[in-house]
Design a protein around this motif. Structure first.
Motif, short mmCIF file in Angstrom:
data_model
loop_
_atom_site.label_atom_id
_atom_site.label_comp_id
_atom_site.label_asym_id
_atom_site.label_seq_id
_atom_site.Cartn_x
_atom_site.Cartn_y
_atom_site.Cartn_z
N ARG A 103 4.78 -1.10 7.24
CA ARG A 103 3.65 -0.30 6.78
C ARG A 103 4.07 1.16 6.71
O ARG A 103 4.60 1.72 7.67
CB ARG A 103 2.47 -0.46 7.73
N LEU A 104 3.86 1.81 5.56
CA LEU A 104 4.34 3.17 5.37
C LEU A 104 3.48 4.20 6.10
O LEU A 104 4.01 5.14 6.70
CB LEU A 104 4.38 3.51 3.87
N VAL A 105 2.16 4.02 6.05
CA VAL A 105 1.24 5.00 6.63
C VAL A 105 0.18 4.25 7.42
O VAL A 105 -0.36 3.23 6.96
CB VAL A 105 0.57 5.86 5.53
N ASP A 106 -0.12 4.75 8.62
CA ASP A 106 -1.22 4.21 9.42
C ASP A 106 -2.54 4.69 8.82
O ASP A 106 -2.79 5.90 8.76
CB ASP A 106 -1.08 4.67 10.87
N ASN B 294 0.83 -1.20 0.00
CA ASN B 294 0.00 0.00 0.00
C ASN B 294 0.87 1.25 0.00
O ASN B 294 1.92 1.30 0.64
CB ASN B 294 -0.91 0.01 1.22
N TYR B 295 0.43 2.27 -0.75
CA TYR B 295 1.13 3.55 -0.89
C TYR B 295 2.41 3.44 -1.73
O TYR B 295 3.22 4.34 -1.72
CB TYR B 295 1.45 4.18 0.48
N ILE C 168 2.89 13.29 2.54
CA ILE C 168 3.26 11.87 2.52
C ILE C 168 4.15 11.59 1.32
O ILE C 168 3.76 11.80 0.17
CB ILE C 168 2.01 10.97 2.45
N PRO C 169 5.40 11.13 1.55
CA PRO C 169 6.25 10.70 0.44
C PRO C 169 6.01 9.22 0.12
O PRO C 169 6.04 8.37 1.01
CB PRO C 169 7.67 10.93 0.97
N GLU D 58 8.48 6.53 9.87
CA GLU D 58 9.84 6.89 9.46
C GLU D 58 10.79 5.71 9.44
O GLU D 58 11.89 5.79 8.88
CB GLU D 58 10.39 7.98 10.38
N LYS D 59 10.40 4.60 10.03
CA LYS D 59 11.26 3.42 10.04
C LYS D 59 11.15 2.61 8.75
O LYS D 59 12.00 1.76 8.47
CB LYS D 59 10.90 2.52 11.22
#
Length: 674
Positions: free
Chosen positions: A271-274, A245-246, A317-318, A282-283
């Motif tokens: 997971r990039l975004v909650d 995702n993303y 969001i990048p 950032e991890k």
């Protein structure tokens, strides 16, 4: 993924709402851009259903008439199609066994009595093979995968055609939907059914033919290697769906690295975004899994930075984008292209979306395997040209180039051209360049030892009752060197020249060395819009006109097609919707429209011959310079006066030779090397 053998010039939709013609100049100084809605900007899940499917065209029909209200002094009424088909849809696919491009037709019916019918055609568009199979009555989508092969099954000489079928089982709604790839013989025998949404048949560097299929569920993405001879040999790799995702680019690519063939699967390490808080993680790293073709296991994972998160702007969001920077994949994964060390280099981008301001832009980076940024392009890039299909063709003895579209929500303010692999800025075209509002229809062509940029303009010209769309040529410093006026209707609301490497090849339409500009325009007469597809060298030389204001319907698409060997040798046009279209006809016209003599050309006491036994071209007349081009427009050889051009090392095929005498008069001939 990036290029198709169908060279399509898609025409405008007929539901134009433009209130002015292209002759009503306004104070605009920006090029319009198309922006996604907010949901699309964050919904970056890759569509596996569309992955590697054969491009299909439907609603076709054709007519050749001048557009009412135009003032053209030449028409194409004398052109006659060499073939016509009447079928629900058609497309092209690749026979991976021999590299041929295959033209096929498809018809289907859903609900009661559901079926799918497939027809394979010869180059002359005669029926070669046909089959018809039943599909589930709950099916609502059927597509042909773009790769065929006979070698995926032992002791078999019949083509196997993969077909995607979407249907429902046990009920309706998302919980009951099924995605399947059916492998069907050219005789209609169903060999196997595999639960997947996408598929590819690929010949690896060792000559082995492989089947890969792809799919996803709510919880995972899966990649399969399929053995049609023994399903016990099938292999699978899975990835947590949250890690995809993303991701804004192409997640599945193929790469040969250090002599090994890999599927490269792109995703994040975490997971990039909650989804609940929209908090950025950032991890999370950008991960590239290299899956070995033979073992179908992850042999190596490269973990690279997700570049661009700013803690002071947490709602920007990048998202990583990969595989859409250049015309093809030559710069995506390299080793010594951007510097001289042996570390692997990855070219990828960041797609930024600011949720507060509803703004979006791109940056691009070259990063080595240690995560060190080697090169970067960081500014308000609305899009790289390749992301939306705007690319600059490669030219002999010139640097590769890429176009960056710069601007904001309001539109594109600049088109910046960069050399590759240096990332050096070559020229910055303002959208309003020398008082001309440029468009996104642009490319470049060879000009002696340099090149020119070509741009279609957003505004046309009127001269009495005559009307023209404009293409301008600029030198590498942005200076105008040529203006070409192309005949259009004086009621035109949209004008689009198709400036691709194929359409700019002067030897496809006819035998001379002048560019034939392929373009479309849409006009509105008596409140009815119609499209026209035209071919012209300039305002005085209209080669052909395919008009859409006829009883058969409006032109909805037109373009070049190739034969089975990949040579562009025909134009197609199809009609559909409006104006009482009563059929689904596509008509095909042979190219070139004017035939060159081959291999032994003698005219006006000028002779050009190809001598196979000694592998040379002999020119038996006086001239000053010569150029030899391949049939796809690439410069093969050039020089000053010689009587003999040696062809040792040239590939077999068709070449165009052009000579110019001291008075500037040219002579052009077609040579077949065999």
């Amino acid at each position: 993924m990036k290029k198709t053998f169908i060279l399509l010039a898609t025409l405008f939709g007929i539901s134009s709402t433009y209130a002015q013609t292209i002759f009503d100049k306004s104070s605009k100084n920006l090029i319009e851009r198309v922006s996604n809605n907010n949901e699309d900007k964050l919904n970056k899940k890759f569509d596996l259903v569309s992955y590697n499917k054969a491009k299909m065209f439907s609603s076709p029909s054709e007519a050749l008439e001048s557009t009412a209200g135009s003032s053209f002094n030449k028409s194409a009424d004398d052109l006659k199609p060499f073939a016509t088909i009447d079928i629900q849809g058609w497309g092209y696919a690749n026979n991976v066994d021999n590299g041929e491009t295959l033209f096929f037709g498809a018809e289907y019916k859903f609900k009661a009595g559901a079926y799918f019918a497939f027809t394979l055609y010869t180059d002359d568009l005669k029926i070669d093979k046909q089959f018809k199979i039943d599909i589930p009555e709950t099916a609502n989508r059927v597509q042909v995968v773009s790769n065929f092969s006979s070698k995926v099954l032992d002791n078999n000489n019949k083509l196997i055609i993969p077909i995607y079928v979407h249907y429902f089982e046990g009920g309706q709604g998302p919980d009951f939907q099924k995605h399947a790839i059916w492998f069907v013989s050219e005789t209609g025998e169903i060999i196997s059914k595999v639960e997947s949404a996408g598929a590819e048949i690929i010949v690896d560097s060792k000559g082995k033919t492989n089947i890969f299929t792809y799919g996803d569920t709510n919880t995972e993405y899966f990649l399969n290697k399929i053995d049609l001879n023994n399903s016990a040999n099938n292999k699978q790799v899975t990835i947590n769906a949250d890690l995809v995702n993303y991701f804004a680019g192409i997640p599945i690519v193929h790469k040969n690295l250090n002599g090994k063939d890999y599927i490269v699967f792109n995703h994040y390490t975490e997971r990039l975004v909650d989804n609940n808080t929209m908090e950025f993680n950032e991890k999370a790293k950008y991960a590239m899994d290299f899956i070995n073709y033979d073992t179908f296991t992850i042999e190596k994972t490269y973990k690279l930075p997700v570049i661009g998160f700013d803690q002071e702007n947490p709602y920007t969001i990048p998202m990583v984008t990969y595989g859409m920077f250049y015309n093809d994949d030559k710069y995506d994964i390299t080793q010594t292209t951007f510097n001289t060390d042996s570390k692997i280099e990855f070219l990828y981008g960041t797609y930024f979306y600011n949720m507060i301001l509803d703004s979006e832009w791109y940056n691009y980076y070259v990063v080595n395997e240690d995560g060190v940024i080697i090169k970067k392009l960081e500014e308000e890039i609305v899009n790289a040209g390749a992301e939306i299909g705007v690319t600059l063709q490669e030219l002999p003895n010139q640097k590769d180039q890429v176009a960056m579209l710069v601007g904001g929500k309001e539109g594109i303010s600049n088109i910046k051209i960069y050399n590759l692999p240096e990332f050096d800025l070559v020229y910055d075209f303002s959208a309003l360049h020398n008082e001309d509002l440029l468009s996104l229809n642009f490319n470049r062509i060879t000009n002696d030892n340099s090149y020119n940029y070509l741009f279609g303009l957003n505004f046309g010209e009127l001269e009495g009752e005559n009307a023209y769309g404009i293409v301008k040529h600029y030198d590498p410093k942005g200076k105008e060197v040529k203006k070409v006026r192309l005949p259009i209707s004086n009621k035109t609301e949209n004008f689009s020249p198709f400036l691709t490497s194929a359409t700019l090849n002067p030897y496809i339409i006819n035998s001379d060395d002048k560019i034939e500009y392929i373009y479309a325009y849409q006009d509105k007469i008596n409140n009815k819009a119609a499209n026209t597809y035209a071919i012209a060298q300039d305002e005085n030389n209209l080669v052909a006109l395919f008009g859409g204001r006829t009883e058969k319907g409006n032109v909805t698409g037109a373009g070049y097609l190739s034969n089975r060997k990949g040579k562009i040798d025909r134009i197609y046009t199809y009609y559909g919707s409006d104006y009482s279209a009563t059929s689904y006809l596509t008509e095909f016209y042979k190219l070139p429209l004017e035939t060159l003599a081959v291999n032994d050309v003698t005219k006006n006491n000028q002779s050009i011959k190809y001598l196979k036994n000694i592998k040379e071209i002999r020119i038996d007349y006086d001239y000053q310079t010569y150029q030899v081009y391949s049939i796809d427009g690439k410069l093969i050889s050039n020089g000053n006066t010689v009587k003999t051009i040696f062809t040792n090392g040239w590939n077999k095929g068709i070449y165009i030779i052009k000579t110019i005498d001291k008075l500037g008069k040219s002579n052009t001939a077609k040579i077949v090397i065999f």
